[in-house]
Design an enzyme around this catalytic site. Structure first.
Site, PDB file in Angstrom:
ATOM      1  N   HIS A   1       9.377   2.652   9.032  1.00  0.00           N
ATOM      2  CA  HIS A   1       9.132   1.695  10.118  1.00  0.00           C
ATOM      3  C   HIS A   1       7.891   2.127  10.903  1.00  0.00           C
ATOM      4  O   HIS A   1       7.741   3.305  11.232  1.00  0.00           O
ATOM      5  CB  HIS A   1      10.346   1.616  11.055  1.00  0.00           C
ATOM      6  CG  HIS A   1      10.200   0.545  12.080  1.00  0.00           C
ATOM      7  ND1 HIS A   1      10.464  -0.783  11.809  1.00  0.00           N
ATOM      8  CD2 HIS A   1       9.753   0.578  13.358  1.00  0.00           C
ATOM      9  CE1 HIS A   1      10.213  -1.510  12.874  1.00  0.00           C
ATOM     10  NE2 HIS A   1       9.769  -0.712  13.835  1.00  0.00           N
TER      11      HIS A   1
ATOM     12  N   ILE B   1      19.011  -6.358   4.121  1.00  0.00           N
ATOM     13  CA  ILE B   1      19.751  -5.768   2.996  1.00  0.00           C
ATOM     14  C   ILE B   1      21.237  -6.104   3.152  1.00  0.00           C
ATOM     15  O   ILE B   1      21.839  -5.803   4.181  1.00  0.00           O
ATOM     16  CB  ILE B   1      19.582  -4.221   2.965  1.00  0.00           C
ATOM     17  CG1 ILE B   1      18.090  -3.840   2.980  1.00  0.00           C
ATOM     18  CG2 ILE B   1      20.286  -3.624   1.761  1.00  0.00           C
ATOM     19  CD1 ILE B   1      17.289  -4.315   1.792  1.00  0.00           C
TER      20      ILE B   1
ATOM     21  N   SER C   1       0.841  -1.212   0.000  1.00  0.00           N
ATOM     22  CA  SER C   1       0.000   0.000   0.000  1.00  0.00           C
ATOM     23  C   SER C   1       0.870   1.253   0.000  1.00  0.00           C
ATOM     24  O   SER C   1       0.530   2.245  -0.647  1.00  0.00           O
ATOM     25  CB  SER C   1      -0.965   0.003   1.192  1.00  0.00           C
ATOM     26  OG  SER C   1      -0.278   0.059   2.405  1.00  0.00           O
TER      27      SER C   1
ATOM     28  N   GLU D   1       1.139   6.777   7.527  1.00  0.00           N
ATOM     29  CA  GLU D   1       2.025   6.414   6.409  1.00  0.00           C
ATOM     30  C   GLU D   1       1.503   6.987   5.099  1.00  0.00           C
ATOM     31  O   GLU D   1       2.266   7.552   4.311  1.00  0.00           O
ATOM     32  CB  GLU D   1       2.145   4.885   6.318  1.00  0.00           C
ATOM     33  CG  GLU D   1       2.896   4.290   7.502  1.00  0.00           C
ATOM     34  CD  GLU D   1       3.024   2.776   7.463  1.00  0.00           C
ATOM     35  OE1 GLU D   1       3.897   2.252   8.171  1.00  0.00           O
ATOM     36  OE2 GLU D   1       2.247   2.110   6.742  1.00  0.00           O
TER      37      GLU D   1
ATOM     38  N   ASN E   1      14.178   3.765   4.937  1.00  0.00           N
ATOM     39  CA  ASN E   1      13.192   2.757   5.320  1.00  0.00           C
ATOM     40  C   ASN E   1      12.044   3.439   6.071  1.00  0.00           C
ATOM     41  O   ASN E   1      12.229   4.473   6.725  1.00  0.00           O
ATOM     42  CB  ASN E   1      13.851   1.727   6.242  1.00  0.00           C
ATOM     43  CG  ASN E   1      12.898   0.632   6.677  1.00  0.00           C
ATOM     44  OD1 ASN E   1      12.125   0.098   5.872  1.00  0.00           O
ATOM     45  ND2 ASN E   1      12.923   0.286   7.954  1.00  0.00           N
TER      46      ASN E   1
ATOM     47  N   ASP F   1      17.101  -1.025  11.585  1.00  0.00           N
ATOM     48  CA  ASP F   1      16.336   0.079  12.177  1.00  0.00           C
ATOM     49  C   ASP F   1      17.163   1.047  13.020  1.00  0.00           C
ATOM     50  O   ASP F   1      16.643   1.680  13.934  1.00  0.00           O
ATOM     51  CB  ASP F   1      15.203  -0.478  13.064  1.00  0.00           C
ATOM     52  CG  ASP F   1      14.245  -1.340  12.274  1.00  0.00           C
ATOM     53  OD1 ASP F   1      14.120  -1.119  11.057  1.00  0.00           O
ATOM     54  OD2 ASP F   1      13.632  -2.232  12.864  1.00  0.00           O
TER      55      ASP F   1
HETATM   56  C1  GRF Z   1       4.328  -0.604   6.674  1.00  0.00           C
HETATM   57  O1  GRF Z   1       3.618  -0.569   7.857  1.00  0.00           O
HETATM   58  C2  GRF Z   1       5.730  -0.096   6.897  1.00  0.00           C
HETATM   59  O2  GRF Z   1       5.824   0.782   7.975  1.00  0.00           O
HETATM   60  C3  GRF Z   1       6.498  -1.348   7.191  1.00  0.00           C
HETATM   61  O3  GRF Z   1       5.895  -2.358   6.431  1.00  0.00           O
HETATM   62  C4  GRF Z   1       4.539  -2.021   6.184  1.00  0.00           C
HETATM   63  C5  GRF Z   1       4.282  -2.197   4.734  1.00  0.00           C
HETATM   64  O4  GRF Z   1       2.913  -2.137   4.456  1.00  0.00           O
HETATM   65  N1  GRF Z   1       7.895  -1.201   6.947  1.00  0.00           N
HETATM   66  P1  GRF Z   1       2.429  -2.088   2.951  1.00  0.00           P
HETATM   67  O5  GRF Z   1       2.930  -3.353   2.274  1.00  0.00           O
HETATM   68  O6  GRF Z   1       2.989  -0.853   2.339  1.00  0.00           O
HETATM   69  O7  GRF Z   1       0.930  -2.070   3.011  1.00  0.00           O
END
Ligand code: GRF
Length: 197
Positions: free
Chosen positions: A114, A98, A23, A184, A112, A155
């Site tokens: 997180h 990675i 997503s 996000e 990244n 992280d």
């Molecule tokens: C997200 O919550 C991101 O923070 C983490 O992985 C998840 C990915 O979700 N690293 P999506 O596949 O983008 O829906």
């Protein structure tokens, strides 16, 4: 967002690495679809059935499915990234570690996303619902998202941005997950854009 395509500015070519739903990858592809200087040029995925591959197809973004054997040999991956003229890597839910050679090659050029306020709830094994379950179990009153540079340790790279949301006493991990998802969707593309324009 800059949408004029007449400038001579160099385009930054991004590869998104994602393993699952995608997503965030889809959100980035939509956000930058008509951008003047930022292009999502490749989606790298390690799972043939991952929905992110369908998102890439829908946006007309080429995808690269990597095997475990290829992943053991970062030179192969680096060559493939070079072939697509990749300048910058965005990890958005990519679950394989990675390789150091790739981290070195993209030092300060790999970030990244997180789903917690690092350094809390980061590190090995802390991904997806496990993060939100840990947040709820610890009775945190807030959580959030962290966007950070990638280094060799999980992280632990320098933090670029964090965004917060409250956690109510009755919140379940699913509710927290929905709050994180909203953060996000709202902020991740803006942080990437601000970093690269
Ligand atoms: C997200 O919550 C991101 O923070 C983490 O992985 C998840 C990915 O979700 N690293 P999506 O596949 O983008 O829906």
């Amino acid at each position: 967002m800059k949408e004029i395509n007449t400038s001579n500015e160099k385009t930054t070519q991004i590869a998104i690495f994602a393993s699952g739903t995608g997503s965030n990858a889809a959100r980035l592809m939509a956000h930058f679809a008509r951008h003047a200087t930022i292009k999502i040029a490749l989606v790298v995925c390690n799972k043939p059935t991952a929905p992110v591959l369908q998102h890439a197809d829908a946006f007309g973004v080429p995808s690269l499915l990597v095997t475990a054997a290829e992943w053991q040999n970062p030179e192969i991956i680096l060559k493939k990234l070079q072939a697509s003229a990749i300048d910058f890597i965005v990890l958005a839910g990519f679950l394989w570690r990675i390789p150091p050679a790739l981290v070195d090659a993209f030092s300060q050029r790999m970030i990244n996303l997180h789903p917690s306020l690092l350094p809390k709830y980061g590190g090995k094994g802390m991904y997806g619902m496990r993060v939100h379950e840990a947040v709820v179990a610890a009775r945190e009153t807030e959580t959030g998202i962290t966007i950070h540079y990638v280094n060799e340790a999980y992280d632990e790279g320098a933090v670029l941005a964090q965004y917060r949301c409250p956690v109510a006493p009755a919140d379940t991990a699913e509710i927290v997950s929905a709050k994180i998802h909203a953060l996000e969707m709202e902020f991740f593309p803006k942080v990437v854009e601000n970093l690269l324009v």
